[in-house]
Motif scaffolding. Structure first.
Motif, mmCIF file in Angstrom:
data_model
loop_
_atom_site.group_PDB
_atom_site.id
_atom_site.type_symbol
_atom_site.label_atom_id
_atom_site.label_comp_id
_atom_site.label_asym_id
_atom_site.label_seq_id
_atom_site.Cartn_x
_atom_site.Cartn_y
_atom_site.Cartn_z
ATOM 1 N N SER A 82 37.120 38.384 38.556
ATOM 2 C CA SER A 82 35.712 38.738 38.627
ATOM 3 C C SER A 82 34.881 37.636 37.987
ATOM 4 O O SER A 82 35.354 36.513 37.803
ATOM 5 C CB SER A 82 35.469 40.087 37.924
ATOM 6 O OG SER A 82 34.132 40.502 38.071
ATOM 7 N N MET A 115 29.765 39.882 44.056
ATOM 8 C CA MET A 115 31.123 40.391 44.261
ATOM 9 C C MET A 115 31.108 41.899 44.507
ATOM 10 O O MET A 115 31.794 42.406 45.403
ATOM 11 C CB MET A 115 31.993 40.065 43.047
ATOM 12 C CG MET A 115 33.443 40.516 43.184
ATOM 13 S SD MET A 115 34.263 40.698 41.591
ATOM 14 C CE MET A 115 33.553 42.242 41.006
ATOM 15 N N GLU A 120 33.205 34.253 47.207
ATOM 16 C CA GLU A 120 32.350 33.636 46.204
ATOM 17 C C GLU A 120 33.061 32.395 45.650
ATOM 18 O O GLU A 120 33.931 31.862 46.320
ATOM 19 C CB GLU A 120 31.981 34.646 45.113
ATOM 20 C CG GLU A 120 31.033 35.737 45.598
ATOM 21 C CD GLU A 120 29.678 35.226 46.077
ATOM 22 O OE1 GLU A 120 29.215 34.189 45.538
ATOM 23 O OE2 GLU A 120 29.074 35.845 46.966
ATOM 24 N N THR A 122 38.479 36.800 43.957
ATOM 25 C CA THR A 122 38.147 38.012 43.208
ATOM 26 C C THR A 122 38.756 39.218 43.916
ATOM 27 O O THR A 122 39.381 39.096 44.977
ATOM 28 C CB THR A 122 36.623 38.234 43.104
ATOM 29 O OG1 THR A 122 36.114 38.618 44.398
ATOM 30 C CG2 THR A 122 35.909 36.997 42.596
ATOM 31 N N ALA A 126 37.202 41.276 45.573
ATOM 32 C CA ALA A 126 36.594 41.405 46.896
ATOM 33 C C ALA A 126 37.434 40.700 47.951
ATOM 34 O O ALA A 126 37.578 41.191 49.085
ATOM 35 C CB ALA A 126 35.170 40.857 46.883
#
Length: 203
Positions: free
Chosen positions: A82, A93, A146, A150, A152
């Protein structure tokens, strides 16, 4: 903690996240009838019967994929899954987690992989184009959604794994195809998939 999962369901994202962060977890497969090894009905933990669910030694139970993934990210070493809380990247995120959950997982793949009419499946496949195009634009020239990997990305990879089975073509999305292939080779992803593939074949 215990992670309740089904092979190659969306709970694969949680397993990937746990592997990536090198956290300790006990993995408990949820059978088709929902009867757990300890005799409980899985719906006592997850009222909708959905995976993933996490249960801590203290009895705290958390369901809903984005919440479970956020919880794992916050248990992980700083920066592993994160971004710093209150940063723009952190909220982006969270937005991607919810985008994958609503626009792809529930909006497209639930009808295709669940109980739906032929007309509903055709509509879901047609609906896939817009969210896939959004993600294609985001991933063009990027390695991850991103700045770094992460939860995601773990979630998106788990959902993209369903494309062939659901007959959702990625032919028009070269960045998505490259992204999926590269993530499948990532050590945490490869380990998680290797653990679940024999269970999927045996199901």
């Amino acid at each position: 903690m215990k992670l309740y999962f089904k092979p190659f369901a969306c709970s694969l994202a949680a397993r990937i996240a746990i592997e990536e962060a090198e956290l300790d977890a006990e993995y408990i497969e949820v059978p088709a009838d929902g009867r757990l090894p300890d005799g409980r009905d899985f719906r006592e933990l997850s009222p909708m019967g959905y995976v993933p669910a996490i249960e801590t030694p203290g009895g705290f139970v958390l369901t809903e994929g984005p919440a479970v993934l956020t919880y794992i990210a916050e248990l992980a070493p700083e920066g592993a899954l994160s971004f710093t809380n209150f940063s723009d990247a952190h909220y982006r995120m969270l937005a991607w987690l919810n985008f994958v959950a609503t626009e792809l997982h529930k909006g497209v793949f639930m009808p295709l992989l669940g109980y739906a009419s032929d007309a509903e499946r055709d509509a879901a496949r047609a609906k896939a184009a817009r969210p896939l195009a959004v993600i294609e634009r985001q991933l063009t020239g990027r390695e991850f959604l991103e700045e770094r990997f992460t939860v995601a990305d773990a979630y998106l990879l788990a959902v993209l794994n369903w494309c062939e089975h659901a007959r959702v073509s990625l032919d028009a999305y070269p960045a998505l195809r490259r992204y999926r292939a590269k993530l499948r080779a990532r050590p945490s992803v490869a380990r998680a998939m290797a653990e679940e593939l024999p269970l999927l074949k045996a199901a």
